[in-house]
Scaffold this motif. Structure first.
Motif, PDB file in Angstrom:
ATOM      1  N   SER A  49       0.802  -1.225   0.000  1.00 56.05           N
ATOM      2  CA  SER A  49       0.000   0.000   0.000  1.00 56.05           C
ATOM      3  C   SER A  49       0.829   1.267   0.000  1.00 56.05           C
ATOM      4  CB  SER A  49      -0.930   0.013   1.217  1.00 56.05           C
ATOM      5  OG  SER A  49      -1.854  -1.044   1.152  1.00 56.05           O
ATOM      6  N   GLN A  55       4.295  -2.311  -5.740  1.00 54.62           N
ATOM      7  CA  GLN A  55       3.037  -2.430  -6.480  1.00 54.62           C
ATOM      8  C   GLN A  55       3.300  -2.873  -7.915  1.00 54.62           C
ATOM      9  OE1 GLN A  55       0.985   1.301  -6.148  1.00 54.62           O
ATOM     10  NE2 GLN A  55       0.556   1.073  -3.953  1.00 54.62           N
ATOM     11  N   LEU A  90      -4.180   2.250  -8.548  1.00 46.10           N
ATOM     12  CA  LEU A  90      -3.592   1.913  -7.257  1.00 46.10           C
ATOM     13  C   LEU A  90      -3.331   3.146  -6.382  1.00 46.10           C
ATOM     14  CD1 LEU A  90      -1.014  -0.786  -8.421  1.00 46.10           C
ATOM     15  CD2 LEU A  90      -3.355  -1.106  -7.632  1.00 46.10           C
ATOM     16  N   PHE A 126      -9.641  -4.989  -4.008  1.00 41.15           N
ATOM     17  CA  PHE A 126      -8.427  -5.478  -4.663  1.00 41.15           C
ATOM     18  C   PHE A 126      -8.171  -6.901  -4.160  1.00 41.15           C
ATOM     19  CE2 PHE A 126      -8.182  -0.906  -4.590  1.00 41.15           C
ATOM     20  CZ  PHE A 126      -7.665  -0.561  -5.830  1.00 41.15           C
TER      21      PHE A 126
END
Length: 343
Positions: A49, A55, A90, A126
């Motif tokens: 995160s 990511q 994201l 997600f």
């Protein structure tokens, strides 16, 4: 013991608290594989995160995308596989971005991150799968604001109607979601209904109380449910019946339970009946016949069924005939509603 203590920390510590520095024990990347912070999803999610490079390295080569689009005047669920996920998808997972948009991020074990607001405007799920490490495999965008915008361009809505309709959409869309995601759709429906109730929609107030009592959405405090039902009953007489029942059972449906607050329950029934609710008149007949909420009064029960008979002949006649078979004689001097007895 140290390992168990850390596990408990990560189980109960939300991402929001982590970003505020209110939890200790941050996880470092694995020395052998810096792109795989941890096999534990809660620990992995913390790093995913907040670190864009993780990511990028943790997205499946083909991602399933679910999105809700406008199909005329209703929402439609569209699914597709995409090769390259837009990086902006994201952005909401970055804690600072989520906080700036009043969004919360929740780790939903075993493999989901949930991003949502508290007003029914934003909901993304997600979903990750685990191989050598965790990878983002599916993105579900259940947000309905764009759909509402499209539909609202051709309609003039009363205050709270947009939120009421959006809540109904969320409720129906839960049938297209997995049980795990459906939980959040029902929560979003409740949030939407509450927003509509706050804007003055009695239908939204009744829907909020109803979905909360159904067990599908989070349970509201009893005082909040009462407030919603009172607000709804001012414009929707039949909502007064729901209010009367709630005063008796507080949402715990047990036929053997003694009415918790019979005085308030009777007042709500009488008020609903005075506003034109046939269901309230019918229930008053049952109350006076059985004598559980108020003392039994068969002549008054007969008077209530006679009032029902004027508006719903089939249902009212059943009640009248049932009492007549017991020898109860109609007395036109007796009224179902006692003058001044309701508020």
């Amino acid at each position: 013991m140290t390992t168990n203590k850390n596990a408990r920390q990560f189980r109960w510590c939300s991402i929001a608290l982590l970003t505020l520095g209110m939890c200790s024990g941050a996880v470092a990347s694995s020395p052998s594989d810096p792109q795989c912070p941890s096999g534990n999803f809660a620990e992995f999610a913390q790093v995913f995160s907040s670190q864009p490079e993780i990511q990028k390295a943790s997205i499946a080569s083909s991602v399933q995308e679910l999105r809700v689009v406008a199909d005329g005047d209703k929402p439609k669920v569209v699914q597709r596989n995409i090769k390259a996920l837009d990086a902006t998808e994201l952005n909401v997972l970055v804690p600072e971005n989520a906080a700036a948009s009043s969004l919360t991020i929740k780790v939903d074990l075993p493999n989901k991150l949930i991003v949502r607001d508290q007003a029914g405007k934003f909901l993304k799920v997600f979903v990750f799968k685990h191989g050598d490490c965790w990878v983002l495999d599916r993105v579900e965008d259940w947000s309905l604001e764009n759909v509402s915008d499209v539909v609202s361009r051709t309609e003039k809505l009363l205050p709270g109607q947009r939120e009421l309709r959006k809540g109904a959409w969320f409720d129906r869309l839960a049938n297209h979601a997995s049980p795990e995601s459906g939980v959040y759709l029902y929560a979003a429906a409740l949030d939407s209904y509450l927003a509509g109730a706050q804007e003055g929609s009695p239908q939204a107030a009744l829907a909020a109380a109803g979905i909360s009592l159904s067990g599908q959405a989070p349970r509201l405090d009893n005082s909040k449910i009462v407030d919603l039902l009172i607000a709804a009953s001012k414009s929707i007489p039949d909502a007064g019946v729901t209010l009367a029942n709630f005063y008796c059972d507080e949402g715990e449906y047990d036929d053997k339970q003694v009415c918790i607050n019979p005085q308030l329950s009777m007042a709500a029934l009488e008020s609903a009946a005075s506003r034109g609710s046939v269901d309230a008149l019918s229930q008053l007949g049952e109350v006076y016949e059985v004598g559980t909420v108020a003392p039994a009064d068969l002549p008054r029960a007969m008077a209530c069924y006679q009032e029902v008979q004027k508006k719903d002949p089939e249902s009212g006649t059943r009640g009248v005939d049932h009492l007549a078979a017991q020898g109860v004689v109609a007395d036109n001097s007796i009224q179902c509603l006692k003058a001044g007895s309701f508020r």
